[in-house]
Design a protein around this motif. Structure first.
Motif, PDB file in Angstrom:
ATOM      1  N   GLY A 101       3.520  14.258   4.866  1.00  0.00           N
ATOM      2  CA  GLY A 101       2.343  13.542   5.341  1.00  0.00           C
ATOM      3  C   GLY A 101       1.650  12.837   4.200  1.00  0.00           C
ATOM      4  O   GLY A 101       1.874  13.141   3.032  1.00  0.00           O
ATOM      5  N   TYR A 102       0.805  11.865   4.549  1.00  0.00           N
ATOM      6  CA  TYR A 102       0.021  11.148   3.550  1.00  0.00           C
ATOM      7  C   TYR A 102      -1.341  11.812   3.433  1.00  0.00           C
ATOM      8  O   TYR A 102      -1.907  12.300   4.419  1.00  0.00           O
ATOM      9  N   GLU A 103      -1.914  11.765   2.246  1.00  0.00           N
ATOM     10  CA  GLU A 103      -3.227  12.331   2.010  1.00  0.00           C
ATOM     11  C   GLU A 103      -4.252  11.588   2.871  1.00  0.00           C
ATOM     12  O   GLU A 103      -4.380  10.362   2.792  1.00  0.00           O
ATOM     13  N   ALA A 104      -4.990  12.316   3.681  1.00  0.00           N
ATOM     14  CA  ALA A 104      -5.900  11.722   4.659  1.00  0.00           C
ATOM     15  C   ALA A 104      -7.006  10.896   4.000  1.00  0.00           C
ATOM     16  O   ALA A 104      -7.352   9.813   4.489  1.00  0.00           O
ATOM     17  N   LEU A 105      -7.574  11.381   2.905  1.00  0.00           N
ATOM     18  CA  LEU A 105      -8.663  10.639   2.259  1.00  0.00           C
ATOM     19  C   LEU A 105      -8.203   9.275   1.765  1.00  0.00           C
ATOM     20  O   LEU A 105      -8.931   8.286   1.873  1.00  0.00           O
ATOM     21  N   ALA A 106      -6.984   9.212   1.221  1.00  0.00           N
ATOM     22  CA  ALA A 106      -6.467   7.934   0.726  1.00  0.00           C
ATOM     23  C   ALA A 106      -6.238   6.961   1.889  1.00  0.00           C
ATOM     24  O   ALA A 106      -6.547   5.771   1.789  1.00  0.00           O
ATOM     25  N   VAL A 107      -5.719   7.461   3.009  1.00  0.00           N
ATOM     26  CA  VAL A 107      -5.494   6.604   4.182  1.00  0.00           C
ATOM     27  C   VAL A 107      -6.835   6.132   4.737  1.00  0.00           C
ATOM     28  O   VAL A 107      -6.999   4.954   5.081  1.00  0.00           O
ATOM     29  N   SER A 132       0.852  -1.188   0.000  1.00  0.00           N
ATOM     30  CA  SER A 132       0.000   0.000   0.000  1.00  0.00           C
ATOM     31  C   SER A 132       0.893   1.245   0.000  1.00  0.00           C
ATOM     32  O   SER A 132       1.910   1.297   0.685  1.00  0.00           O
ATOM     33  N   ASN A 133       0.517   2.209  -0.798  1.00  0.00           N
ATOM     34  CA  ASN A 133       1.248   3.476  -0.785  1.00  0.00           C
ATOM     35  C   ASN A 133       0.229   4.599  -0.944  1.00  0.00           C
ATOM     36  O   ASN A 133      -0.813   4.437  -1.558  1.00  0.00           O
ATOM     37  N   PHE A 134       0.566   5.725  -0.359  1.00  0.00           N
ATOM     38  CA  PHE A 134      -0.366   6.838  -0.309  1.00  0.00           C
ATOM     39  C   PHE A 134       0.273   8.065  -0.932  1.00  0.00           C
ATOM     40  O   PHE A 134       1.487   8.274  -0.820  1.00  0.00           O
ATOM     41  N   ARG A 135      -0.558   8.879  -1.545  1.00  0.00           N
ATOM     42  CA  ARG A 135      -0.075  10.125  -2.158  1.00  0.00           C
ATOM     43  C   ARG A 135       0.337  11.114  -1.073  1.00  0.00           C
ATOM     44  O   ARG A 135      -0.270  11.151   0.006  1.00  0.00           O
ATOM     45  N   LYS A 183      -3.237  19.475   1.072  1.00  0.00           N
ATOM     46  CA  LYS A 183      -4.493  18.854   1.509  1.00  0.00           C
ATOM     47  C   LYS A 183      -4.330  18.371   2.943  1.00  0.00           C
ATOM     48  O   LYS A 183      -3.224  18.343   3.482  1.00  0.00           O
ATOM     49  N   ARG A 184      -5.425  17.995   3.519  1.00  0.00           N
ATOM     50  CA  ARG A 184      -5.388  17.443   4.873  1.00  0.00           C
ATOM     51  C   ARG A 184      -4.588  16.142   4.822  1.00  0.00           C
ATOM     52  O   ARG A 184      -4.784  15.303   3.949  1.00  0.00           O
ATOM     53  N   ARG A 233      -6.062   6.680  15.555  1.00  0.00           N
ATOM     54  CA  ARG A 233      -6.127   8.112  15.240  1.00  0.00           C
ATOM     55  C   ARG A 233      -4.751   8.553  14.762  1.00  0.00           C
ATOM     56  O   ARG A 233      -3.738   8.221  15.371  1.00  0.00           O
ATOM     57  N   PHE A 234      -4.750   9.306  13.688  1.00  0.00           N
ATOM     58  CA  PHE A 234      -3.509   9.861  13.157  1.00  0.00           C
ATOM     59  C   PHE A 234      -3.577  11.378  13.271  1.00  0.00           C
ATOM     60  O   PHE A 234      -4.628  11.978  13.085  1.00  0.00           O
ATOM     61  N   TYR A 235      -2.431  11.992  13.539  1.00  0.00           N
ATOM     62  CA  TYR A 235      -2.355  13.440  13.667  1.00  0.00           C
ATOM     63  C   TYR A 235      -1.768  14.038  12.396  1.00  0.00           C
ATOM     64  O   TYR A 235      -1.061  13.362  11.647  1.00  0.00           O
ATOM     65  N   PRO A 236      -2.026  15.320  12.177  1.00  0.00           N
ATOM     66  CA  PRO A 236      -1.426  15.970  11.009  1.00  0.00           C
ATOM     67  C   PRO A 236       0.105  15.984  11.160  1.00  0.00           C
ATOM     68  O   PRO A 236       0.620  15.960  12.280  1.00  0.00           O
ATOM     69  N   PRO A 237       0.807  16.024  10.044  1.00  0.00           N
ATOM     70  CA  PRO A 237       2.270  16.056  10.148  1.00  0.00           C
ATOM     71  C   PRO A 237       2.736  17.372  10.765  1.00  0.00           C
ATOM     72  O   PRO A 237       2.082  18.405  10.630  1.00  0.00           O
ATOM     73  N   ARG A 238       3.877  17.308  11.435  1.00  0.00           N
ATOM     74  CA  ARG A 238       4.445  18.531  12.014  1.00  0.00           C
ATOM     75  C   ARG A 238       4.907  19.438  10.883  1.00  0.00           C
ATOM     76  O   ARG A 238       5.158  18.982   9.774  1.00  0.00           O
ATOM     77  N   ALA A 239       5.053  20.686  11.197  1.00  0.00           N
ATOM     78  CA  ALA A 239       5.490  21.669  10.200  1.00  0.00           C
ATOM     79  C   ALA A 239       6.820  21.225   9.598  1.00  0.00           C
ATOM     80  O   ALA A 239       7.742  20.835  10.308  1.00  0.00           O
ATOM     81  N   GLY A 240       6.885  21.245   8.285  1.00  0.00           N
ATOM     82  CA  GLY A 240       8.108  20.873   7.590  1.00  0.00           C
ATOM     83  C   GLY A 240       8.250  19.379   7.350  1.00  0.00           C
ATOM     84  O   GLY A 240       9.208  18.941   6.719  1.00  0.00           O
ATOM     85  N   ARG A 241       7.321  18.574   7.879  1.00  0.00           N
ATOM     86  CA  ARG A 241       7.378  17.116   7.687  1.00  0.00           C
ATOM     87  C   ARG A 241       6.387  16.694   6.612  1.00  0.00           C
ATOM     88  O   ARG A 241       5.364  17.332   6.398  1.00  0.00           O
TER      89      ARG A 241
END
Length: 184
Positions: free
Chosen positions: A163-169, A113-116, A121-122, A153-161
């Motif tokens: 992240g995976y697109e939330a809808l795809a996950v 599995s891989n995510f955009r 985006k969120r 529960r997953f949190y948004p990525p920290r600033a500068g990190r």
């Protein structure tokens, strides 16, 4: 049928409340007398004739909820008593919990599995999602139930990190919830 005197007494003393628009009392009482007689004779009780019972929208009758609940209890008792008794070896085999077997295709599906990326985006923090997928793969490899998908529960990525697109996950997690192992 191994009906007991308690079964017959429960049916005979059933507290059926009355209300306007209920089942015709004479019809219900006649059927319940028949049921008690069959129980005393240790014979099979036919299913309740709800469609054959008269109801009057204006007259007092037995509450449909109470009548249907009592008929449901009688049907449950009938099912329990009619169920074939298992041999001790079969009962022991049924008591042994079955381990899930996850197929190689299911493992590959999770592993590959891989995510955009969540560009603008969120998104969810990559390390949290990857960590959860690792726990899923470990459980699948060990032949265990999957971690609780509904409570993750997953949190948004920290600033500068990244992240995976939330809808795809989220879509992946929905698909993962529907994934079923082979029990053996």
């Amino acid at each position: 049928m191994p009906w007991t005197p308690e079964h017959a007494a429960t049916v005979r003393r059933a507290p059926l409340s009355k209300q306007r628009g209920g089942y015709n009392c004479d019809d219900v009482d006649r059927y319940l007398q028949h049921v008690v007689a069959l129980m005393r004779a240790r014979r099979e009780v036919p299913s309740a004739p709800l469609s054959g019972l008269r109801r009057s929208p204006l007259k007092q009758g037995y509450s449909p909820a109470a009548v249907e609940a009592l008929f449901g209890h009688i049907a449950d008792w009938q099912s329990e008593l009619a169920a074939p008794k298992r041999a001790p070896a079969e009962a022991m085999a049924a008591a042994v919990p079955q381990r899930p077997y996850w197929t190689p295709q299911q493992l590959d599906w999770v592993r590959e599995s891989n995510f955009r990326p969540a560009r603008g985006k969120r998104g969810y923090a990559e390390d949290e999602v990857d960590s959860f997928l690792d726990r899923v793969l470990i459980a699948m490899t060990k032949g265990e139930e999957l971690p609780d998908i509904d409570s993750v529960r997953f949190y948004p990525p920290r600033a500068g990190r990244a992240g995976y697109e939330a809808l795809a996950v989220d879509k992946f997690l929905d698909d993962l919830k529907r994934l079923r192992p082979i029990l053996r």
